[in-house]
Design an enzyme around this catalytic site. Structure first.
Site, short mmCIF file in Angstrom:
data_model
loop_
_atom_site.label_atom_id
_atom_site.label_comp_id
_atom_site.label_asym_id
_atom_site.label_seq_id
_atom_site.Cartn_x
_atom_site.Cartn_y
_atom_site.Cartn_z
CB CYS A 1 -68.21 -97.56 -41.83
SG CYS A 1 -67.21 -98.14 -40.54
CG HIS B 1 -66.73 -100.89 -45.12
ND1 HIS B 1 -66.50 -99.58 -45.41
CD2 HIS B 1 -66.16 -100.98 -43.99
CE1 HIS B 1 -65.97 -98.62 -44.58
NE2 HIS B 1 -65.75 -99.62 -43.68
CD GLU C 1 -67.76 -99.61 -49.18
OE1 GLU C 1 -66.81 -98.83 -48.33
OE2 GLU C 1 -68.61 -100.00 -48.54
#
Length: 512
Positions: free
Chosen positions: A79, A170, A172
């Site tokens: 990001c 993202h 994660e």
């Protein structure tokens, strides 16, 4: 550790999630603020640049020399990290026509080792208001979304260059369905990490490091009966044996029979621990105190006083053991300025400066779930490893209003009924934390033909991953009815039971 990834933190709320995903892939990583220079050595095999609440176009935007880092190791920007990479190397980043937040469909455009095992289309999670409009020369797009032309990219590297990648999304977060696959590909295929960071390897390396650090010295340590301090003490004990001197204080605000049960477990683990009965001292100092912050301060000071008095009896100690874990360390460091003092360990409450002891913190780079796995590897009983979190001040902050020995006993009895029934109904492991709160409220009840005027107990149970946010646990009605009946019928002094259905935020897990 022999191999590791560095995660540069630009202030994203998701930075810890990146670290957890890396650790779940059995790769060791460390988070450090972006402004701290990376100490490159043979152990650092890659760098991940986190997201940020900032815009790369802000005048005071966080900045690092991405090219210089990439000269050392492979780099992945996430990001903000991707936007910073694009901008600093000659690309263009502008405000998006519309802010993209939430789920998006990632469409792969080119094959790459980073994308191995990821389908042509998959869901990802977006959270950004800027977009990469054009990539620097020598870069190419790997994936797009419906509204983002550059969702993933790479530098077209020569044989002598390290790979450089960027994700606008993202990977994660849970909602990026193949996010962990992408991160693991970066770790294994791109950075060539061996995935050997396991509980067994951690124990072996840590015990060896503790032996080297402590040598022939003695260590003194305050224990709480909780997971962190128990695992830390067991590791230290494996390294130095009875030269670890543990102190476990009974402040009168532990769970029912906890003092005796914990001491017995420590004995089974062959830990050298002294139990100190300080109930009378704590009750005396807390008498008449209603304010929760004042309760905490009194308890913290008394722990220091008791620990100080006991430590003077261990004249040979030159080290202080603590169960500090990685979230404590991360929270103490600001990405917007220099590091601040690490917060005092909750089991000790902060130590006076005149106690000239060196710190031993074997768990300072582990997350809570990793601490539990290491505890299992060490053979610590499941009932201790799987225990719910318990507040440092104990039941003091679950007795609303002033504290008396009678109230403490009342709450201990009610809490024991609740926790035992959670275990009996196989619900204990389904909640993050549970406990009872004694309210400073009496109400009228009827038992037999007699009128009663007794206390109210509130039951609290929450589900959570890390305690930062929590939802109230939707326990079955028949179970709550059983708990209410058992408490009211067996704990004299309580005639009403209520259930807390507040989530965090806006409420907190504890009431005080």
């Amino acid at each position: 550790m022999s191999q590791k990834i560095i995660i540069l933190d630009f202030g994203s709320q998701y930075t810890q999630l990146i670290a957890r995903c890396v650790r779940e892939a059995n790769v060791y990583c460390e988070i450090q603020p972006y402004h701290k220079p990376i100490a490159f050595d043979s152990s650092v095999l890659g760098v991940i640049l986190s997201g940020s609440p900032c815009s790369v176009n802000d005048a005071d935007a966080p900045w690092v020399d991405v090219a210089a880092i990439n000269q050392q190791v492979p780099v992945l920007g996430v990001c903000y990290g991707a936007q910073l990479t694009a901008k600093t190397l000659g690309g263009t980043v502008n405000k998006s026509n519309k802010r993209e937040y939430g789920r998006a469909q990632l469409a792969l455009q080119k094959p790459d080792a980073l994308l191995e095992g990821v389908p042509t289309e998959s869901q990802v999670w977006m959270s950004h208001s800027d977009s990469i409009v054009s990539l620097p020369a020598g870069f190419e797009v790997l994936a797009t979304t419906e509204s983002i032309p550059v969702a993933a990219f790479r530098k077209i590297a020569t044989a002598n260059e390290h790979p450089l990648y960027g994700f606008q999304f993202h990977p994660e977060v849970y909602h990026s369905t193949y996010g962990k696959t992408l991160l693991q590909n970066f770790l294994v295929h791109i950075c060539q990490l061996s995935q050997d960071f396991t509980p067994a390897s951690f124990v072996e390396e840590t015990v060896a490091a503790l032996k080297a650090q402590i040598g022939d010295a003695h260590v003194i340590m305050a224990l709480s009966g909780g997971v962190d301090s128990t695992v830390a003490a067991t590791l230290i004990s494996k390294a130095i044996g009875n030269r670890l001197h543990g102190i476990f204080v009974d402040n009168g605000l532990l769970r029912k029979n906890e003092f005796e049960q914990v001491l017995e477990t420590y004995k089974q683990l062959d830990l050298n621990v002294k139990g100190v009965d300080a109930k009378a001292l704590f009750y005396k100092e807390l008498a008449g105190v209603n304010d929760p912050e004042q309760k905490r301060k009194i308890i913290g000071k008394l722990f220091i006083d008791v620990f100080d008095a006991e430590s003077k009896l261990v004249t040979e100690a030159s080290f202080l053991g603590q169960g500090t874990i990685y979230p404590d360390v991360i929270e103490s460091v600001s990405v917007h300025g220099p590091s601040v003092t690490i917060k005092s360990h909750h089991n000790v409450g902060g130590l006076p400066s005149y106690m000239q002891l060196q710190l031993v913190e074997p768990l300072r780079y582990l997350f809570k779930d990793e601490v539990r796995r290491v505890g299992r590897e060490l053979g610590i009983p499941a009932e201790m490893i799987d225990r719910h979190p318990f507040p440092g001040p104990g039941l003091a902050i679950r007795i609303l209003g002033d504290i008396t020995p009678e109230k403490a006993q009342l709450l201990q009895e009610a809490d024991a009924v609740y926790i035992n029934l959670l275990k009996k109904h196989n619900l204990y492991k389904q909640v993050w934390q549970a406990g009872t709160i004694l309210l400073p409220v009496k109400s009228v009840g009827v038992m037999g033909d007699e009128r009663t005027y007794e206390f109210t107990i509130a039951l609290r149970a929450v589900t959570s991953v890390d305690g930062m946010t929590a939802d109230w646990a939707h326990l079955p009605y028949h179970f709550l009815a059983d708990v209410s009946n058992e408490i009211i019928n067996n704990v004299k002094g309580i005639n009403r039971v209520v259930y807390d259905i507040s989530s965090k935020p806006p409420a907190t897990i504890e009431w005080e």
